[in-house]
Motif scaffolding. Structure first.
Motif, PDB file in Angstrom:
ATOM      1  N   MET A 121       0.829  -1.171   0.000  1.00 35.52           N
ATOM      2  CA  MET A 121       0.000   0.000   0.000  1.00 35.52           C
ATOM      3  C   MET A 121       0.874   1.234   0.000  1.00 35.52           C
ATOM      4  SD  MET A 121      -2.916   0.964   2.717  1.00 35.52           S
ATOM      5  CE  MET A 121      -4.172   2.052   2.209  1.00 35.52           C
ATOM      6  N   THR A 122       0.587   2.164  -0.832  1.00 35.26           N
ATOM      7  CA  THR A 122       1.365   3.393  -0.942  1.00 35.26           C
ATOM      8  C   THR A 122       0.812   4.434   0.025  1.00 35.26           C
ATOM      9  OG1 THR A 122       1.692   2.908  -3.265  1.00 35.26           O
ATOM     10  CG2 THR A 122       2.212   5.120  -2.546  1.00 35.26           C
ATOM     11  N   THR A 123       1.730   5.135   0.683  1.00 35.70           N
ATOM     12  CA  THR A 123       1.333   6.156   1.646  1.00 35.70           C
ATOM     13  C   THR A 123       1.533   7.544   1.051  1.00 35.70           C
ATOM     14  OG1 THR A 123       1.714   7.032   3.847  1.00 35.70           O
ATOM     15  CG2 THR A 123       3.622   6.142   2.728  1.00 35.70           C
ATOM     16  N   VAL A 124       0.767   8.504   1.544  1.00 40.19           N
ATOM     17  CA  VAL A 124       0.928   9.886   1.094  1.00 40.19           C
ATOM     18  C   VAL A 124       1.781  10.679   2.071  1.00 40.19           C
ATOM     19  CG1 VAL A 124      -1.219   9.940  -0.206  1.00 40.19           C
ATOM     20  CG2 VAL A 124      -1.238  10.576   2.206  1.00 40.19           C
ATOM     21  N   ASN A 125       2.152  10.060   3.209  1.00 37.79           N
ATOM     22  CA  ASN A 125       2.990  10.724   4.189  1.00 37.79           C
ATOM     23  C   ASN A 125       4.397  10.856   3.614  1.00 37.79           C
ATOM     24  OD1 ASN A 125       4.748  11.288   6.361  1.00 37.79           O
ATOM     25  ND2 ASN A 125       3.306  10.383   7.816  1.00 37.79           N
ATOM     26  N   ALA A 126       4.878  12.093   3.452  1.00 37.22           N
ATOM     27  CA  ALA A 126       6.175  12.339   2.808  1.00 37.22           C
ATOM     28  C   ALA A 126       7.327  11.749   3.616  1.00 37.22           C
ATOM     29  CB  ALA A 126       6.378  13.832   2.603  1.00 37.22           C
ATOM     30  N   PHE A 127       7.251  11.824   4.941  1.00 38.12           N
ATOM     31  CA  PHE A 127       8.332  11.285   5.766  1.00 38.12           C
ATOM     32  C   PHE A 127       8.432   9.775   5.615  1.00 38.12           C
ATOM     33  CE2 PHE A 127       9.845   9.472   9.792  1.00 38.12           C
ATOM     34  CZ  PHE A 127      11.138   9.958   9.765  1.00 38.12           C
ATOM     35  N   LEU A 128       7.302   9.072   5.648  1.00 35.52           N
ATOM     36  CA  LEU A 128       7.334   7.619   5.482  1.00 35.52           C
ATOM     37  C   LEU A 128       7.823   7.215   4.106  1.00 35.52           C
ATOM     38  CD1 LEU A 128       4.072   6.543   7.323  1.00 35.52           C
ATOM     39  CD2 LEU A 128       6.426   6.412   8.140  1.00 35.52           C
ATOM     40  N   ARG A 129       7.475   7.961   3.100  1.00 32.78           N
ATOM     41  CA  ARG A 129       7.979   7.679   1.750  1.00 32.78           C
ATOM     42  C   ARG A 129       9.490   7.871   1.695  1.00 32.78           C
ATOM     43  NH1 ARG A 129       4.735  10.630  -2.748  1.00 32.78           N
ATOM     44  NH2 ARG A 129       6.050   9.266  -3.991  1.00 32.78           N
ATOM     45  N   PHE A 130      10.002   8.903   2.391  1.00 29.13           N
ATOM     46  CA  PHE A 130      11.445   9.148   2.437  1.00 29.13           C
ATOM     47  C   PHE A 130      12.155   8.004   3.159  1.00 29.13           C
ATOM     48  CE2 PHE A 130      15.078  10.823   4.852  1.00 29.13           C
ATOM     49  CZ  PHE A 130      15.910  11.142   3.790  1.00 29.13           C
ATOM     50  N   ARG A 131      11.595   7.521   4.275  1.00 28.61           N
ATOM     51  CA  ARG A 131      12.209   6.426   5.029  1.00 28.61           C
ATOM     52  C   ARG A 131      12.323   5.163   4.201  1.00 28.61           C
ATOM     53  NH1 ARG A 131       9.881   5.192  10.701  1.00 28.61           N
ATOM     54  NH2 ARG A 131      11.267   3.444  10.379  1.00 28.61           N
ATOM     55  N   GLN A 132      11.410   4.953   3.262  1.00 28.17           N
ATOM     56  CA  GLN A 132      11.469   3.775   2.414  1.00 28.17           C
ATOM     57  C   GLN A 132      12.667   3.812   1.471  1.00 28.17           C
ATOM     58  OE1 GLN A 132       7.624   3.742   0.576  1.00 28.17           O
ATOM     59  NE2 GLN A 132       6.627   2.786   2.334  1.00 28.17           N
ATOM     60  N   LEU A 133      13.229   4.992   1.236  1.00 24.38           N
ATOM     61  CA  LEU A 133      14.405   5.113   0.377  1.00 24.38           C
ATOM     62  C   LEU A 133      15.694   4.745   1.098  1.00 24.38           C
ATOM     63  CD1 LEU A 133      13.559   8.500  -1.365  1.00 24.38           C
ATOM     64  CD2 LEU A 133      13.331   6.212  -2.320  1.00 24.38           C
ATOM     65  N   LEU A 134      15.695   4.835   2.428  1.00 28.83           N
ATOM     66  CA  LEU A 134      16.886   4.560   3.219  1.00 28.83           C
ATOM     67  C   LEU A 134      17.106   3.058   3.334  1.00 28.83           C
ATOM     68  CD1 LEU A 134      16.326   7.165   6.061  1.00 28.83           C
ATOM     69  CD2 LEU A 134      17.796   7.383   4.072  1.00 28.83           C
ATOM     70  N   PRO A 135      18.376   2.644   3.409  1.00 28.89           N
ATOM     71  CA  PRO A 135      18.628   1.204   3.550  1.00 28.89           C
ATOM     72  C   PRO A 135      18.148   0.707   4.907  1.00 28.89           C
ATOM     73  CG  PRO A 135      20.659   2.462   3.742  1.00 28.89           C
ATOM     74  CD  PRO A 135      19.595   3.427   3.353  1.00 28.89           C
ATOM     75  N   GLN A 136      17.603  -0.497   4.925  1.00 30.91           N
ATOM     76  CA  GLN A 136      17.120  -1.102   6.156  1.00 30.91           C
ATOM     77  C   GLN A 136      18.259  -1.855   6.832  1.00 30.91           C
ATOM     78  OE1 GLN A 136      13.910  -0.507   7.125  1.00 30.91           O
ATOM     79  NE2 GLN A 136      13.898   0.799   5.331  1.00 30.91           N
ATOM     80  N   ARG A 137      18.283  -1.821   8.161  1.00 33.77           N
ATOM     81  CA  ARG A 137      19.299  -2.554   8.905  1.00 33.77           C
ATOM     82  C   ARG A 137      19.004  -4.046   8.858  1.00 33.77           C
ATOM     83  NH1 ARG A 137      21.454   0.301  14.192  1.00 33.77           N
ATOM     84  NH2 ARG A 137      22.352   2.089  13.125  1.00 33.77           N
ATOM     85  N   THR A 138      20.061  -4.819   8.789  1.00 32.37           N
ATOM     86  CA  THR A 138      19.899  -6.269   8.823  1.00 32.37           C
ATOM     87  C   THR A 138      20.383  -6.771  10.175  1.00 32.37           C
ATOM     88  OG1 THR A 138      22.076  -6.576   7.838  1.00 32.37           O
ATOM     89  CG2 THR A 138      20.215  -6.531   6.343  1.00 32.37           C
ATOM     90  N   ARG A 139      19.615  -7.646  10.796  1.00 30.25           N
ATOM     91  CA  ARG A 139      19.981  -8.204  12.089  1.00 30.25           C
ATOM     92  C   ARG A 139      19.678  -9.699  12.077  1.00 30.25           C
ATOM     93  NH1 ARG A 139      19.093  -5.618  17.973  1.00 30.25           N
ATOM     94  NH2 ARG A 139      20.010  -7.336  19.114  1.00 30.25           N
ATOM     95  N   PHE A 140      20.683 -10.485  12.470  1.00 28.98           N
ATOM     96  CA  PHE A 140      20.517 -11.932  12.517  1.00 28.98           C
ATOM     97  C   PHE A 140      21.474 -12.497  13.553  1.00 28.98           C
ATOM     98  CE2 PHE A 140      23.643 -10.881   9.321  1.00 28.98           C
ATOM     99  CZ  PHE A 140      24.675 -11.780   9.543  1.00 28.98           C
TER     100      PHE A 140
END
Length: 77
Positions: free
Chosen positions: A1-20
């Motif tokens: 689902m696509t959001t219209v919140n600009a901040f959340l859209r920006f966060r999706q561009l950042l790399p996600q941390r990997t933890r294992f």
């Protein structure tokens, strides 16, 4: 689902941390450690704070602490 919140859209561009978790198999002289993941993969990570044979939390290629040694099992449903 696509959001219209600009901040959340920006966060999706950042790399996600990997933890294992990984079981430490060797500690190297250069401050790195070798480990094996649950699925049999081999990793080389920064840090030497977890002893050989114990499990470690790995975050972005760095040991962040010792992980609990819990029983693992697979159950098919």
């Amino acid at each position: 689902m696509t959001t219209v919140n600009a901040f959340l859209r920006f966060r999706q561009l950042l790399p996600q941390r990997t933890r294992f978790t990984a079981t430490i198999t060797a500690i190297n002289a250069d401050g790195t450690s070798n480990g094996s993941t649950r699925d049999g993969g081999k990793v080389k990570v920064l840090g030497d704070s977890v002893d050989v044979g114990l499990k470690a939390w790995i975050e972005d290629g760095r040991i962040v602490g010792e992980a609990p040694n819990l029983t693992e099992y697979v159950e098919l449903v």
